[in-house]
Design an enzyme around this catalytic site. Sequence first.
Site, mmCIF file in Angstrom:
data_model
loop_
_atom_site.group_PDB
_atom_site.id
_atom_site.type_symbol
_atom_site.label_atom_id
_atom_site.label_comp_id
_atom_site.label_asym_id
_atom_site.label_seq_id
_atom_site.Cartn_x
_atom_site.Cartn_y
_atom_site.Cartn_z
ATOM 1 N N PHE A 174 0.826 -1.210 0.000
ATOM 2 C CA PHE A 174 0.000 0.000 0.000
ATOM 3 C C PHE A 174 0.859 1.258 0.000
ATOM 4 C CE2 PHE A 174 0.930 0.633 4.432
ATOM 5 C CZ PHE A 174 0.551 1.933 4.746
ATOM 6 N N LYS A 175 2.122 1.128 0.428
ATOM 7 C CA LYS A 175 3.006 2.303 0.429
ATOM 8 C C LYS A 175 3.180 2.867 -0.979
ATOM 9 C CE LYS A 175 3.709 1.999 4.829
ATOM 10 N NZ LYS A 175 4.947 1.822 5.556
#
Length: 483
Positions: A115-116
């Site tokens: 998700f980064k």
Amino acid sequence: MLNYKSNKGGGPTVDFEKAILDGYASDGGLYVPEYLPKVTHSDLNKWKSLSYKALAFEVLSLFIDRSIVSAVELRLLLDECYDTFEIKEVIPFHQLETRDETYIMELFYGPTLSFKDVGMSFMVNLVNFFLKRKSEHLSVIVATTGDTGPAAAHFVAGKSNLDAWVLYPKGLITEAQERQMTTLPHANVHPVGVFNCPEGGDDLDVVISQLYADDAFKNKLKLSSVNSLNWGRIMMQTVHYFYGYLRIAKEVGAPVNMAVPSGGFGNLCAGGLARKMGLPIHYLVVANNQNACLNRIFTQGVFSKQPIHETVSSAIDILVPINFWRFLYFNVEGDTAKIKEWMETFERTGQAIFDAETMAEYRKGFLSKSISDEQTLKTIKNVFDEEHYLLDPHGAVAVAAADQLKAQLGGHPLICLATAHPAKFPETLERLLGADQMPRAAMHSSIEEAKVKCQKNYTCHYSHLHTALKETMNTHWDLHHPA
């Protein structure tokens, strides 16, 4: 124009560009907007059918003045960021069959399978956009417990206006995560594996803070950050809360719960701010692992640092949830004196205790659970056995926490955030499922390719890190940026 200031109250108010390029505020605080823009139900209804990129344009436009980034430039930046993702919609959803109205938000289709990537792709491209316009160069320094570092390294790689120094605790992240950094051949990416970090990634944050406090060094190397200390990451991460709500809510205004695996509170900070802007999330579930730093805050009102536990959800093995200070600012009516006092008390004593009124305010709309490794692994196994869907250990923390809080969540639709691809955790999944039972979802071509590439990195013992890293960074700067 919406300007930005330190949550500790020191230093000048700055515009959006300076807040992004500085990373930290000049007094060591975190930049916050002077106010949070408000979003109405009418706005949400207009946005309900928008694609992720189109929605991002609308949400980000609330924070970025057109004189700093024009509408055309913002759309081009978003295209550059998200056209590299594996799937066109950027963030898909999977509905679980064995839980009522439960959806997995799959946030791992970016280049480093985390998700980064969603926030980092925009953050790095935005920083590079500003630097090119100013003909300047920055050195970004990042500590990682598994996912931030690979994302930062990937998006900085090859950009002529940036160098990335990525610190990670050697042996405390998976080999797959390490190789995502160390197999990049680009000359402007510098992974640093650090041995003997008794408190994991939090130890690395201490050294980074010391480097930032050295004004001469910071100014020479143009030091900045693209991790979640930077406002740009938090701002960008608000978008997937709007996107998730609008995809799952039956109608605008209907309650939806979201469960979020969290350690540093960056992702949840974004969710909390999205709700304060007007997004009608019912409950945000603080899904903590055994380290429980956030669970103590939300159940006891205590911000404290305890000995670290190494867990299977290693990316959230964090002791100091620094973005909680940023969120807290908006719960004390912007009282920077209080924030500064609490932060300094914690730095001095290792603990800050919040009064009952403050605790009641920041707890509104939050439920919290600490999940053990046993519960995490059991959740992965049960979901896989029941419906052949594979969760990563962090997504499993979110599902397990929501399972335990089911009665309090009230039967409303639930979104559990899956923050990493299962392929990043092969050792854990092999032990759990058996090597002969590994499904295709446990593999990814980029991870497999990295296994046979050469690696390059620095290594250092933690006891020497401050001096050795400073010398190495200075030498690199002098070689590539002669006076």
